[in-house]
Design a protein around this motif. Structure first.
Motif, PDB file in Angstrom:
ATOM      1  N   VAL A  18       3.909   3.851  13.413  1.00 45.25           N
ATOM      2  CA  VAL A  18       3.622   4.758  12.298  1.00 45.25           C
ATOM      3  C   VAL A  18       3.099   6.092  12.850  1.00 45.25           C
ATOM      4  O   VAL A  18       3.465   7.170  12.364  1.00 45.25           O
ATOM      5  N   HIS A 140      -7.462   6.841  10.724  1.00 39.57           N
ATOM      6  CA  HIS A 140      -6.273   6.279  10.067  1.00 39.57           C
ATOM      7  C   HIS A 140      -6.366   4.762  10.225  1.00 39.57           C
ATOM      8  O   HIS A 140      -6.088   4.225  11.292  1.00 39.57           O
ATOM      9  N   HIS A 142      -5.448   0.963   9.770  1.00 40.63           N
ATOM     10  CA  HIS A 142      -4.237   0.168   9.560  1.00 40.63           C
ATOM     11  C   HIS A 142      -4.544  -1.305   9.293  1.00 40.63           C
ATOM     12  O   HIS A 142      -3.633  -2.072   9.033  1.00 40.63           O
ATOM     13  N   ASN A 168      -3.536   2.607   5.038  1.00 39.98           N
ATOM     14  CA  ASN A 168      -2.083   2.422   4.924  1.00 39.98           C
ATOM     15  C   ASN A 168      -1.675   1.722   3.628  1.00 39.98           C
ATOM     16  O   ASN A 168      -0.498   1.634   3.320  1.00 39.98           O
ATOM     17  N   SER A 169      -2.659   1.197   2.876  1.00 40.11           N
ATOM     18  CA  SER A 169      -2.331   0.589   1.578  1.00 40.11           C
ATOM     19  C   SER A 169      -3.575   0.672   0.688  1.00 40.11           C
ATOM     20  O   SER A 169      -4.683   0.880   1.186  1.00 40.11           O
ATOM     21  N   THR A 188      -5.127   6.795   0.294  1.00 43.08           N
ATOM     22  CA  THR A 188      -4.032   5.924   0.739  1.00 43.08           C
ATOM     23  C   THR A 188      -2.785   6.751   1.028  1.00 43.08           C
ATOM     24  O   THR A 188      -2.361   7.546   0.193  1.00 43.08           O
ATOM     25  N   ASN A 191       2.695   3.722   4.718  1.00 36.34           N
ATOM     26  CA  ASN A 191       3.534   3.934   5.897  1.00 36.34           C
ATOM     27  C   ASN A 191       4.963   4.278   5.498  1.00 36.34           C
ATOM     28  O   ASN A 191       5.386   4.031   4.366  1.00 36.34           O
ATOM     29  N   PHE A 315      -0.416  -3.945   5.596  1.00 28.58           N
ATOM     30  CA  PHE A 315       0.744  -3.225   5.050  1.00 28.58           C
ATOM     31  C   PHE A 315       1.990  -4.086   5.264  1.00 28.58           C
ATOM     32  O   PHE A 315       2.574  -4.571   4.325  1.00 28.58           O
TER      33      PHE A 315
END
Ligand code: GLC
Length: 426
Positions: A18, A140, A142, A168-169, A188, A191, A315
């Motif tokens: 990502v 960031h 994840h 990422n979510s 949010t 990705n 994610f």
């Protein structure tokens, strides 16, 4: 704008892919921006960043810091590391942590970024502590933080040095808010993938040859789990599901992937999985291809891609990738993964860890070629609508610009600016 990205690993897992897509997307949208990447271990990430025109270098973690991690502590892992063990590991690595922060702050001061964007729990904390004067820090995130006691503590302790969190979510965003007591702003940004690379048409692989198996009967349906060997990715559920299929089903399973990270105790070994397959009596019906660099080609060589995580998936990049490749997908219904697909529309779902449920979805798709094709078409349409990587730049750029302005305003309010201080903002 000058942005320095920090990555805890040089290997290519989901978070690193990502990161590369974000870099590619930013490069294209803002060719004049300076993007630089610092990576904490050797691996393919540096070369891939350089080939995108991004400056990149390795500033290696000392071994004690590289090994430190609690991916094995409860939560997403089958193998548990006790809190006492974690505390011992942490205290023995403290001198190397302090040394690394000093080295990282020297490199960051030399590079003079306006924004430091971090990937990986260790880099979230280290980047926050090594933050240079005048720079904003963006984490960031994840993965779930709450299931990792050490990461949760480190992030809480460093939260006031972070300006904004990208999750990422929505599911990961809620988790970060809960762990940091709502002190941090969390946004949010889902990705995305390279839709040209992850496409229905393109190169395919001979998975049987890679796995050392003879070619199967011509109408065999190929069903594969494409994942790192992290224990919570559900390899055991997948192998058990294969063992539950009716004897006469024309299905061959594939496990694609290998152990990737340096963190201790959190991964299967391929030998262990081969033994499990033998115990379950499916050795002849499943191939182990090992790591495959071209995941898109691996997915295109399958009729059905399986995602089988046994813990909530933050994610699930493989879900977006399989959809983009137009392949039928069976995914585990929990966590951020639930935000990506609707069962029956563009994928089929099964409950995490439910081998019987997974076996019945595999059997259903093995019987029904038109359903496989319909799910594949709907998956590709979803990916085109929601997972195009050009979206990454369009969502990230406003975040970076806002942070630069916010920081600038704050600094005017708090200090008298010197010429040097103001220079990066012109
Ligand atoms: C982490 C998460 C995974 C996600 C990836 C990219 O590996 O565990 O769910 O797809 O990061 O964000």
């Amino acid at each position: 704008m000058k942005i320095v990205f920090l990555s805890s690993t040089g290997q290519l897992g989901g978070a690193e892919n990502v990161l590369l897509d974000a870099l590619a997307s930013l490069r294209e949208a803002r060719p004049a921006w300076t993007l630089h990447l610092i990576v904490a271990s050797e691996g393919p990430l540096v070369g891939r960043a350089l080939s995108l025109g991004v400056g990149a270098e390795v500033l290696a973690f000392p071994p004690a810091l590289a090994r430190l991690g609690d991916a094995g502590a409860g939560g997403n892992a089958g193998h548990t590391v006790s809190r006492a063990q974690l505390a011992r590991r942490l205290s023995s690595s403290l001198p190397s942590v302090a040394g690394y922060i000093r080295a990282l702050s020297r490199v960051l001061s030399r590079l003079g970024p306006e924004v430091v964007h971090t990937n990986g729990f260790k880099m979230h904390a280290l980047g926050a502590w090594a933050r240079p004067r005048g720079a904003s820090v963006v984490w960031h995130v994840h993965d779930y933080v709450s299931s990792r006691p050490l990461a949760a503590r480190l992030l809480s302790a460093s939260a006031r040095r972070c300006d904004l969190v990208i999750a990422n979510s929505e599911s990961v965003a809620s988790d970060v808010r809960a762990v940091t007591g709502g002190r941090l702003e969390v946004r949010t940004i889902a990705n995305a993938v390279n839709l040209e690379r992850f496409a229905p048409e393109g190169e395919m692989l001979d998975l049987d040859a890679l796995a050392g198996l003879p070619s199967p009967e011509p109408d065999t349906v190929r069903v594969g789990l494409v994942a790192t060997l992290a224990r919570w990715k559900g390899h055991d559920t997948f192998l058990r599901a294969l063992a539950l299929l009716p004897r006469d089903s024309r299905v061959r399973g594939y496990v694609t992937g290998d152990a990737l990270y340096q963190t201790e105790g959190s991964q299967y070994g391929l030998e262990e999985l081969r033994r499990l397959a033998a115990e379950l009596g499916v050795s002849g019906r499943v191939g182990f291809t090992g790591y495959v660099a071209d995941a898109a080609a691996a997915m295109r060589s399958l009729d059905v891609v399986v995602h089988a995580s046994t813990a909530p998936e933050p994610f699930g990049l493989v879900i977006a990738e399989a959809m983009a490749c137009g392949r039928a997908l069976i995914a585990s219904e929990a966590g951020g993964a639930l935000e990506l697909f609707s069962t029956g529309e563009n994928a089929l779902g099964h409950a995490p860890g439910d081998a019987e449920g997974l076996a019945s979805r595999i059997a259903q798709l093995a019987r029904d070629a038109p359903l496989r094709a319909a799910l594949g078409r709907a998956g590709r349409a979803t990916a085109v609508r929601r997972f195009d990587r050009a979206r990454l730049a369009s969502e990230l750029i406003p975040v970076y610009e806002e942070l630069r302005k916010a920081d600038f305003g704050l600094r005017i309010a708090e200090h008298e600016l010197t010429e040097d201080d103001a220079a990066p903002y012109h």
